[in-house]
Design an enzyme around this catalytic site. Structure first.
Site, PDB file in Angstrom:
ATOM      1  N   GLY A  78       0.816  -1.205   0.000  1.00  8.78           N
ATOM      2  CA  GLY A  78       0.000   0.000   0.000  1.00  8.78           C
ATOM      3  C   GLY A  78       0.852   1.258   0.000  1.00  8.78           C
ATOM      4  N   ARG A  95       7.203  -1.300   4.715  1.00 10.98           N
ATOM      5  CA  ARG A  95       5.943  -1.080   4.009  1.00 10.98           C
ATOM      6  C   ARG A  95       5.403  -2.363   3.374  1.00 10.98           C
ATOM      7  NH1 ARG A  95      10.303   1.371   1.668  1.00 10.98           N
ATOM      8  NH2 ARG A  95      10.651   1.277  -0.594  1.00 10.98           N
ATOM      9  N   GLU A 144      12.649  -2.791  -2.992  1.00 13.33           N
ATOM     10  CA  GLU A 144      12.432  -1.845  -4.088  1.00 13.33           C
ATOM     11  C   GLU A 144      13.763  -1.465  -4.721  1.00 13.33           C
ATOM     12  OE1 GLU A 144      11.165  -0.710  -6.587  1.00 13.33           O
ATOM     13  OE2 GLU A 144       9.435   0.446  -5.851  1.00 13.33           O
ATOM     14  N   HIS A 158       7.321  -4.775  -4.086  1.00 14.27           N
ATOM     15  CA  HIS A 158       7.360  -3.372  -4.511  1.00 14.27           C
ATOM     16  C   HIS A 158       7.143  -3.248  -6.019  1.00 14.27           C
ATOM     17  CE1 HIS A 158       9.074  -2.462  -0.516  1.00 14.27           C
ATOM     18  NE2 HIS A 158       9.565  -3.676  -0.659  1.00 14.27           N
ATOM     19  N   ASN A 198       8.853  -2.052  -8.528  1.00 18.19           N
ATOM     20  CA  ASN A 198       9.898  -2.434  -9.478  1.00 18.19           C
ATOM     21  C   ASN A 198      10.353  -3.881  -9.334  1.00 18.19           C
ATOM     22  OD1 ASN A 198      10.421  -0.073 -11.163  1.00 18.19           O
ATOM     23  ND2 ASN A 198      10.901   0.927  -9.222  1.00 18.19           N
TER      24      ASN A 198
END
Length: 252
Positions: free
Chosen positions: A13, A64, A91, A186, A188
């Site tokens: 999120g 996250r 990420e 993530h 990417n």
């Protein structure tokens, strides 16, 4: 081709860095925003309504993504689920841009240059000096790593190459063994996995958007080639979510 396996991908999120229009990436352990927590919970509800259950989950070591997975587990009532955390699903590393205002960076370097850094396949942003306080090599969970493998910046190509060993060595064997696998990561790192699975070209991957908080189901044949993929969301929800991502990336 006949589907034999099902894999679910979920982009975490919204983070508080995204909310505040800051570059985040590998080196910033940003928390979820209030909206991001709601997106994670709704993702779990969508999976529950679709009748999905899992045998194992994989995520990055970034808060996250870890929190998003936890909130999904809340909705699915499956805190017993084995979870594997790996930095390889982190990420992309945005180098010296991390933590900076996207708007101010665009003003300084020009929107076109920043867009190239963000959306090209093999162009890296400016590297982060290892003496910089933002370098993550001296903090957990990277403190015991060989410093030569900790990135100071990455292109999307670099991110794909860093992520793939996790797929080949750990995740794919579980999928092939018939386990129901969830990956929470993530934008990417998940785009990189989609590039590999669907054999997308360097140009095609640039145009691929994976929106926040919408579970992406991939049905695979016995050789782990995709048969079909779809979001657990209406076409309108997917369109709106992808537009939001696209707008952010145009600013980035």
């Amino acid at each position: 081709m006949e589907a034999c396996h099902k894999l679910v991908l979920l982009r975490h999120g919204e983070s508080n860095y995204t909310r505040d229009n800051l570059f985040c990436g590998f080196g910033n352990d940003a928390d979820l925003s209030d909206l991001g927590e709601k997106e994670a919970a709704v993702a779990g509800q969508r999976m529950l309504e679709a009748g999905l259950s899992f045998d194992i989950a994989f995520t990055s070591v970034l808060k996250r993504a870890v929190k998003t997975l936890y909130l999904v587990q809340e909705e699915l009532d499956c805190h017993w689920l084995p979870v594997v955390k790996t930095w390889r699903l982190n990420e992309r590393h945005y180098g010296a841009l991390q933590g900076l205002s996207k708007t101010e960076t665009a003003k300084k370097y020009g929107e076109q240059q920043v867009k190239i850094w963000r959306r090209s396949y093999d162009v890296r942003p400016p590297p982060l000096d290892k003496d910089d306080s933002r370098f993550c090599g001296n903090i957990a969970p990277y403190r015991d790593f060989d410093p030569t493998i900790i990135p100071v910046c990455e292109s999307l190509k670099d991110t794909v190459e860093r992520m793939l060993p996790a797929w080949h060595d750990v995740i794919a064997p579980d999928v092939k063994a018939g386990k129901r696998v969830l990956i929470v990561a993530h934008g990417n790192s998940l785009r990189g996995l989609m590039k590999y699975l669907k054999q997308l070209s360097d140009q095609e991957i640039i145009r691929l958007e994976i929106p926040q908080g919408l579970p992406l189901v991939i049905e695979l044949d016995e050789d782990l080639h995709p048969v079909r993929d779809y979001y657990l969301a209406s076409e309108e929800d997917v369109k709106v979510a992808k537009t939001k991502v696209g707008v952010k990336d145009n600013v980035n």
